[in-house]
Design a protein around this motif. Structure first.
Motif, mmCIF file in Angstrom:
data_model
loop_
_atom_site.group_PDB
_atom_site.id
_atom_site.type_symbol
_atom_site.label_atom_id
_atom_site.label_comp_id
_atom_site.label_asym_id
_atom_site.label_seq_id
_atom_site.Cartn_x
_atom_site.Cartn_y
_atom_site.Cartn_z
ATOM 1 N N ALA A 228 0.957 -1.236 0.108
ATOM 2 C CA ALA A 228 -0.038 -0.001 -0.025
ATOM 3 C C ALA A 228 0.900 1.293 0.136
ATOM 4 N N ASN A 229 1.900 1.281 0.672
ATOM 5 C CA ASN A 229 2.890 2.588 0.585
ATOM 6 C C ASN A 229 3.521 2.618 -0.660
ATOM 7 N N GLU A 230 3.776 1.235 -1.073
ATOM 8 C CA GLU A 230 4.376 1.648 -2.597
ATOM 9 C C GLU A 230 3.462 2.107 -3.464
ATOM 10 N N ARG A 231 2.112 1.751 -3.692
ATOM 11 C CA ARG A 231 1.053 2.207 -4.271
ATOM 12 C C ARG A 231 0.822 3.701 -4.120
ATOM 13 N N THR A 232 0.804 4.201 -2.988
ATOM 14 C CA THR A 232 0.609 5.600 -2.519
ATOM 15 C C THR A 232 1.855 6.459 -3.251
ATOM 16 N N PHE A 233 3.092 5.860 -3.310
ATOM 17 C CA PHE A 233 4.240 6.619 -3.923
ATOM 18 C C PHE A 233 4.028 6.508 -5.179
ATOM 19 N N LEU A 234 3.722 5.496 -5.822
ATOM 20 C CA LEU A 234 3.363 5.430 -7.405
ATOM 21 C C LEU A 234 2.340 6.640 -7.680
ATOM 22 N N ALA A 235 1.227 6.797 -6.843
ATOM 23 C CA ALA A 235 0.410 7.917 -7.028
ATOM 24 C C ALA A 235 0.739 9.396 -7.062
ATOM 25 N N CYS B 220 3.755 9.965 -7.667
ATOM 26 C CA CYS B 220 4.554 9.919 -8.875
ATOM 27 C C CYS B 220 3.825 10.386 -9.982
ATOM 28 N N ARG B 221 2.753 9.600 -10.264
ATOM 29 C CA ARG B 221 1.671 9.925 -11.342
ATOM 30 C C ARG B 221 1.174 11.390 -11.031
ATOM 31 N N THR B 222 1.057 11.913 -10.028
ATOM 32 C CA THR B 222 0.432 13.259 -9.958
ATOM 33 C C THR B 222 1.529 14.393 -10.431
ATOM 34 N N ALA B 223 2.699 13.819 -9.817
ATOM 35 C CA ALA B 223 3.895 14.912 -10.037
ATOM 36 C C ALA B 223 4.198 15.033 -11.848
ATOM 37 N N PHE B 224 4.224 13.807 -12.254
ATOM 38 C CA PHE B 224 4.641 13.812 -13.741
ATOM 39 C C PHE B 224 3.644 14.554 -14.564
ATOM 40 N N SER B 225 2.261 14.246 -14.076
ATOM 41 C CA SER B 225 1.338 14.915 -14.526
ATOM 42 C C SER B 225 1.228 16.331 -14.608
ATOM 43 N N LEU B 226 1.390 16.952 -13.419
ATOM 44 C CA LEU B 226 1.625 18.363 -13.175
ATOM 45 C C LEU B 226 2.754 18.770 -14.193
ATOM 46 N N PHE B 227 3.741 18.102 -14.088
ATOM 47 C CA PHE B 227 5.075 18.510 -14.749
ATOM 48 C C PHE B 227 4.690 18.804 -16.430
ATOM 49 N N ILE B 228 3.939 17.647 -16.745
ATOM 50 C CA ILE B 228 3.851 17.590 -18.251
ATOM 51 C C ILE B 228 2.812 18.654 -18.556
ATOM 52 N N LEU C 84 8.005 11.254 -2.108
ATOM 53 C CA LEU C 84 9.345 10.643 -1.877
ATOM 54 C C LEU C 84 9.532 10.471 -0.310
ATOM 55 N N TRP C 85 9.630 11.725 0.343
ATOM 56 C CA TRP C 85 9.787 11.862 1.694
ATOM 57 C C TRP C 85 8.740 10.888 2.572
ATOM 58 N N ARG C 86 7.533 11.174 2.209
ATOM 59 C CA ARG C 86 6.570 10.477 2.769
ATOM 60 C C ARG C 86 6.798 8.907 2.878
ATOM 61 N N PHE C 87 7.126 8.546 1.585
ATOM 62 C CA PHE C 87 7.179 6.975 1.224
ATOM 63 C C PHE C 87 8.532 6.564 2.265
ATOM 64 N N THR C 88 9.744 7.103 2.330
ATOM 65 C CA THR C 88 10.867 6.823 3.113
ATOM 66 C C THR C 88 10.609 6.826 4.605
ATOM 67 N N LYS C 89 9.571 7.814 5.091
ATOM 68 C CA LYS C 89 9.330 7.808 6.328
ATOM 69 C C LYS C 89 8.408 6.628 6.723
ATOM 70 N N LYS C 90 7.388 6.595 6.087
ATOM 71 C CA LYS C 90 6.533 5.189 6.215
ATOM 72 C C LYS C 90 7.240 4.025 6.137
ATOM 73 N N LYS C 91 8.171 3.876 5.207
ATOM 74 C CA LYS C 91 8.861 2.562 5.008
ATOM 75 C C LYS C 91 9.678 2.216 6.342
ATOM 76 N N LYS C 92 10.371 3.367 6.743
ATOM 77 C CA LYS C 92 11.181 2.952 8.191
ATOM 78 C C LYS C 92 10.328 2.722 9.090
ATOM 79 N N ALA C 93 9.125 3.350 9.271
ATOM 80 C CA ALA C 93 8.252 3.034 10.496
ATOM 81 C C ALA C 93 7.670 1.820 10.395
ATOM 82 N N ILE C 94 7.493 1.249 8.998
ATOM 83 C CA ILE C 94 7.080 -0.057 8.849
ATOM 84 C C ILE C 94 8.132 -1.329 9.471
#
Length: 96
Positions: free
Chosen positions: A26-33, A35-43, A76-86
């Motif tokens: 679930a944490n990985e899926r959230t990170f991918l979401a 990423c999708r949002t960030a790339f969409s905004l950038f494009i 990315l920050w949130r993903f790494t923080k949650k990964k360490k907590a998990i």
């Protein structure tokens, strides 16, 4: 050959292991979401800057690019923080 646990090693229930795996995915899926949002905004920002002649849309495009980068960095920050907590077992629902 199976490794045998001694009395001093804690035994982890299968439900706990599977719950941890679901949480990791679930944490990985959230990170991918993020990423999708960030790339969409950038494009979208690049597209607005490239294909429009209106100054207001160009300004919006200029704002979308750093916003996309910011969303990616936050994700990315949130993903790494949650990964360490998990991995440490410090989730809110955990009673350890």
């Amino acid at each position: 050959m199976e490794a045998k646990l001694t009395d001093t090693e804690p035994q982890v229930a299968l439900n706990d292991v599977l719950a941890t795996e679901r949480t990791i995915m679930a944490n990985e899926r959230t990170f991918l979401a993020y990423c999708r949002t960030a790339f969409s905004l950038f494009i979208a920002g690049l597209s607005l800057m490239e294909f429009t002649k209106t100054h207001i849309l160009i300004a919006i495009g200029i704002l979308f690019i750093p916003l996309g980068v910011g969303v990616f960095v936050f994700g990315l920050w949130r993903f790494t923080k949650k990964k360490k907590a998990i991995r440490a077992g410090k989730l809110l629902g955990n009673k350890r």
